[in-house]
Enzyme design. Structure first.
Site, PDB file in Angstrom:
ATOM      1  N   HIS A  46       0.844  -1.200   0.000  1.00 35.91           N
ATOM      2  CA  HIS A  46       0.000   0.000   0.000  1.00 35.91           C
ATOM      3  C   HIS A  46       0.873   1.241   0.000  1.00 35.91           C
ATOM      4  CE1 HIS A  46       0.671  -1.419   4.106  1.00 35.91           C
ATOM      5  NE2 HIS A  46       0.742  -0.136   4.463  1.00 35.91           N
ATOM      6  N   HIS A  63       0.828   5.154   1.142  1.00 34.93           N
ATOM      7  CA  HIS A  63       0.156   6.153   1.974  1.00 34.93           C
ATOM      8  C   HIS A  63       0.154   7.469   1.208  1.00 34.93           C
ATOM      9  CE1 HIS A  63       0.542   3.926   5.930  1.00 34.93           C
ATOM     10  NE2 HIS A  63       1.491   3.317   5.248  1.00 34.93           N
TER      11      HIS A  63
END
Ligand code: 5GP
Length: 141
Positions: free
Chosen positions: A103, A105
């Site tokens: 992922h 951010h």
């Protein structure tokens, strides 16, 4: 390097087994709010492909993730009047990674305002719902 664990929390969100505050979705990517935001609008952008981190994702899936992160970043500038955007991405425990599905951010920043420490405070559900709505509207509009 350890292999991908399909029972990680983000894999469960991707399968719809756990809820999220969705910001953006297409056939390759899902973006939703971090429930412990380091600033208002802090969003996580994930590939739908089962990649643990940057060390095992395909170049094509990675390209889709960074392109979606750019969409979210531009929307955050509009929706949150951000003065800047911080992008972070951690790989393996030694690299600061806590959840082992890749992922990015995307963290909207205001001039002179420090980010909260990681995972310091769970945001209220109504605030997250409102922020997700604002960001999603800015992406589609
Ligand atoms: P990282 O793996 O990049 O170090 O950090 C994982 C991030 O996931 C943290 O910023 C944390 O606040 C966030 N997080 C942890 N559990 C959940 C969850 O159940 N839902 C959401 N939306 N975010 C989470």
């Amino acid at each position: 390097m350890p292999s991908y664990d399909p029972n990680n929390i983000f894999a469960k969100i991707l399968r719809g087994e756990l809820p999220c505050y969705k910001v953006y979705e297409d056939d390759k990517v899902l973006a939703f709010l971090d429930i412990m935001p380091r600033s208002p609008g802090h969003t996580l952008v994930l590939p739908k492909a089962p990649a643990r981190n940057i060390l095992d994702i395909s170049a094509d899936d990675l390209a889709h993730v960074i392109t979606a992160a750019q969409k979210v970043a531009k929307a955050a500038v509009k929706a949150f009047s951000a003065d800047g955007i911080t992008i972070q991405q951690f790989n393996e425990g030694a690299g600061g990674q806590v959840v082992f599905h890749l992922h990015l951010h995307v963290i909207p920043r205001k001039a002179g305002v420090a980010m909260k420490p990681p995972a310091s405070e769970k945001e209220k559900p109504d605030v997250l719902a409102e922020h997700a709505k604002k960001l999603a509207a800015a992406i589609s509009g």
